[in-house]
Enzyme design. Structure first.
Site, PDB file in Angstrom:
ATOM      1  N   ASP A   1       0.873  -1.273  -0.007  1.00  5.87           N
ATOM      2  CA  ASP A   1       0.062   0.060  -0.110  1.00  5.87           C
ATOM      3  C   ASP A   1       0.882   1.251   0.034  1.00  5.87           C
ATOM      4  O   ASP A   1       0.361   2.224  -0.737  1.00  5.87           O
ATOM      5  CB  ASP A   1      -0.958   0.026   1.337  1.00  5.87           C
TER       6      ASP A   1
ATOM      7  N   HIS B   1       4.653   4.862  -2.754  1.00  4.69           N
ATOM      8  CA  HIS B   1       5.053   6.361  -2.129  1.00  4.69           C
ATOM      9  C   HIS B   1       6.435   6.084  -1.563  1.00  4.69           C
ATOM     10  O   HIS B   1       7.323   7.074  -2.124  1.00  4.69           O
ATOM     11  CB  HIS B   1       4.036   6.647  -1.212  1.00  4.69           C
TER      12      HIS B   1
HETATM   13  C1  BG6 Z   1      -2.771   5.790  -0.045  1.00 11.78           C
HETATM   14  C2  BG6 Z   1      -2.862   4.568   0.774  1.00 11.78           C
HETATM   15  O1  BG6 Z   1      -2.123   6.013  -1.137  1.00 11.78           O
HETATM   16  O2  BG6 Z   1      -2.160   6.667   0.643  1.00 11.78           O
HETATM   17  C3  BG6 Z   1      -3.550   5.006   2.054  1.00 11.78           C
HETATM   18  O3  BG6 Z   1      -3.798   3.879   0.220  1.00 11.78           O
HETATM   19  C4  BG6 Z   1      -2.836   6.179   2.702  1.00 11.78           C
HETATM   20  O4  BG6 Z   1      -3.564   3.695   2.927  1.00 11.78           O
HETATM   21  C5  BG6 Z   1      -2.792   7.119   2.093  1.00 11.78           C
HETATM   22  O5  BG6 Z   1      -3.608   6.413   4.083  1.00 11.78           O
HETATM   23  C6  BG6 Z   1      -1.832   8.429   2.602  1.00 11.78           C
HETATM   24  O6  BG6 Z   1      -1.729   9.512   1.926  1.00 11.78           O
HETATM   25  P1  BG6 Z   1      -1.333  10.938   2.508  1.00 11.78           P
HETATM   26  O7  BG6 Z   1      -1.711  11.906   1.359  1.00 11.78           O
HETATM   27  O8  BG6 Z   1      -2.623  11.156   3.626  1.00 11.78           O
HETATM   28  O9  BG6 Z   1      -0.250  10.967   3.154  1.00 11.78           O
END
Ligand code: BG6
Length: 503
Positions: free
Chosen positions: A242, A247
């Site tokens: 995930d 990321h």
């Molecule tokens: C998403 C995930 O890609 O990114 C989530 O699937 C996560 O689980 C989210 O909560 C976090 O994104 P941000 O922008 O809130 O840091």
């Protein structure tokens, strides 16, 4: 009424954004608010439309009511404006389509009659990845895929290398690679783009940006939320798939890559790909020594009691899915050989906070007496969220007589204080980049596959070791093994200025 926080922008070409998964959480929480805000900024040309698509039997008026509620809920109060909301809602249409059968496709095709090659035609697939291929096939069958049409794929692209390849092949049979925009919304975050500015718009850091001067790098992406009603998706995914595969690895790429020749077209993506291909694969042994999985137990986060992961709705008893990962990786190339990158991410941690810490090496020789205090090595901290900032920690002399006393103090570039304006949400930037036809901040097919190829070595290692996640109490910084992972190497996680939580 005055709207001080938004920066006006010239309109882009008119578009038809068709959003599959139009009643889903992503569309209502992120995509519609982002499009409203871009509309408010003046970037949405007259005649642009947003066509929401899902299986639900709604009529356009019912959908507009849903969208109205979503915008009011997810946009800051000082950015809501009745006239602009009314204008935005007029752009919305809704078609009920079943992605897995022929139902509704001719209605959707009807919406494009007479639109010709005018507005930029974009299909945003905010659905399960298992539907990406079937939707693309049906779009083609309905005659909707023109040579200039674009498709946006929301992550995750698959759950391992094979499934990612299969999805890429299915989508690639309908759309050319230049028409495919794979979203990783971290790349749309302002401070993430600022990493490019920090590294390549300044001459200060680049000569030091290598193994000769950098001791190690830390990347933390901490969340306070749990699985938020996405139990079914999350339990089949876990933190590695995930967050890390996409990321966090994208952040590793931006920190680790060589200078691209320009920001144009493929140059940045070419450099990121080289980093992904240089990641040292993890053998089963390395997985034991270099990774830690965790799963949250009941506890308290930001003052409120929260249940254990296993007690969240949709999570099967005895689930072995990780909600936390810490790992140590190495980029095996001349610039980075021997420099560990420590990554950690998890849900139900004490604070929502993402940051990158570049820890420089200590000075080679001290001229100061012991009484001057401990000499700490320089640190550059890029805070991605919240309180976006870049801080450079330097040693300085404490003012006053009485001898030389040294203390570390930061040079602090706070984006809010310096620039004052609001930070657009990542989706605002990325949705408009698709309209512009700028793929730089999207993931290319080979990037996604290279990231999976590396992440898969960890998944396989865990599987063959029958590794079970270590428990951690919600509201703490993960299992104690994650601390040991970095402390074994004589280093510590950077946690100054963060809420403390005892283990
Ligand atoms: C998403 C995930 O890609 O990114 C989530 O699937 C996560 O689980 C989210 O909560 C976090 O994104 P941000 O922008 O809130 O840091």
């Amino acid at each position: 009424m005055s709207h001080p926080r938004i920066v006006a922008a010239p309109p882009l070409p008119a578009f038809d954004y068709t959003v599959f998964g139009g009643t889903g959480d992503l569309a209502l929480r992120k995509l519609l608010p982002a499009l409203y805000l871009r509309d408010r900024a003046g970037q949405v040309a007259a005649g642009s439309r947003i066509i929401a698509v899902s299986r639900s039997a709604l009529d356009p008026a019912e959908y507009r009511a849903k969208a109205d509620a979503a915008v009011r809920r997810h946009v800051a109060a000082d950015e809501l404006d009745e006239e602009l909301i009314a204008r935005f809602l007029e752009r919305l249409d809704y078609v009920s389509v079943d992605a897995t059968s022929s139902e509704g496709w001719s209605d959707l095709a009807g919406r494009f009659e007479g639109r010709g090659d005018g507005p930029v035609r974009i299909f945003y697939l905010a659905t399960s990845p298992s539907l990406f291929g079937p939707i693309c096939d049906r779009l083609k069958g309905a005659g909707l895929v023109t040579p200039a049409a674009r498709v946006v794929l929301e992550k995750p692209i698959g759950r391992d290398l094979d499934s990612a390849r299969a999805i890429n092949a299915q989508v690639g049979a309908v759309f050319a690679e230049s028409q495919i925009y794979r979203i990783d919304h971290y790349l749309g975050k302002e401070t993430v783009q600022n990493l490019l500015a920090l590294r390549f718009a300044n001459s200060l850091f680049e000569p030091l940006w290598n193994a000769n001067h950098i001791d190690h790098v830390q990347i933390t992406v901490a969340e306070t939320v749990g699985v938020e009603g996405r139990g079914d998706y999350y339990d089949h995914s876990g933190a590695l798939r995930d967050m890390v595969q996409n990321h966090l690895l994208q952040l590793v790429c931006l920190v680790g890559m060589e200078s691209p020749v320009s920001l144009a077209q493929e140059a940045v993506r070419d450099e990121k790909l080289k980093v992904l291909r240089s990641l040292k694969p993890m053998g089963v042994e390395d997985v034991g020594a270099c990774t830690v999985r965790g799963q949250y137990r009941a506890g308290a986060v930001t003052g409120g009691a929260v249940p254990a992961y296993a007690d969240e709705p949709g999570i099967p008893a005895g689930s072995g899915t990780e909600t936390f990962v810490a790992l140590k990786l190495e980029i095996a190339n001349w610039r980075w050989a021997g420099v560990p990158f420590y990554l950690r991410t998890g849900k139900r941690l004490p604070a929502k906070m993402s940051e990158i810490v570049i820890q420089f090496r200590p000075i080679p020789h001290s001229i100061f007496p012991q009484s001057a205090g401990e000499l700490q090595a320089n640190r550059l901290i890029v805070r991605l969220q919240p309180d976006e900032s870049i801080r450079l920690h330097l040693m300085a002399k404490e003012p006053g007589p009485g001898g030389m006393r040294l203390r570390q103090a930061p040079l602090n570039l706070s984006f809010a204080e310096t620039f004052g304006s609001r930070f657009p949400d990542a989706y605002e930037r990325l949705l408009m980049d698709v309209v512009r036809g700028n793929p730089t901040l999207f993931m290319r097919r080979d990037e996604v596959e290279a990231a999976w190829a590396w992440a898969e070595t960890i998944l396989e290692g865990w599987k063959s070791r029958r590794d079970q996640p270590k428990p951690y109490i919600s509201g703490t910084w993960g299992p104690s093994q994650a601390i040991a992972l970095i402390e074994r190497d004589g280093r510590t996680w950077h946690e100054d200025e963060l809420p403390n939580a005892a283990f």
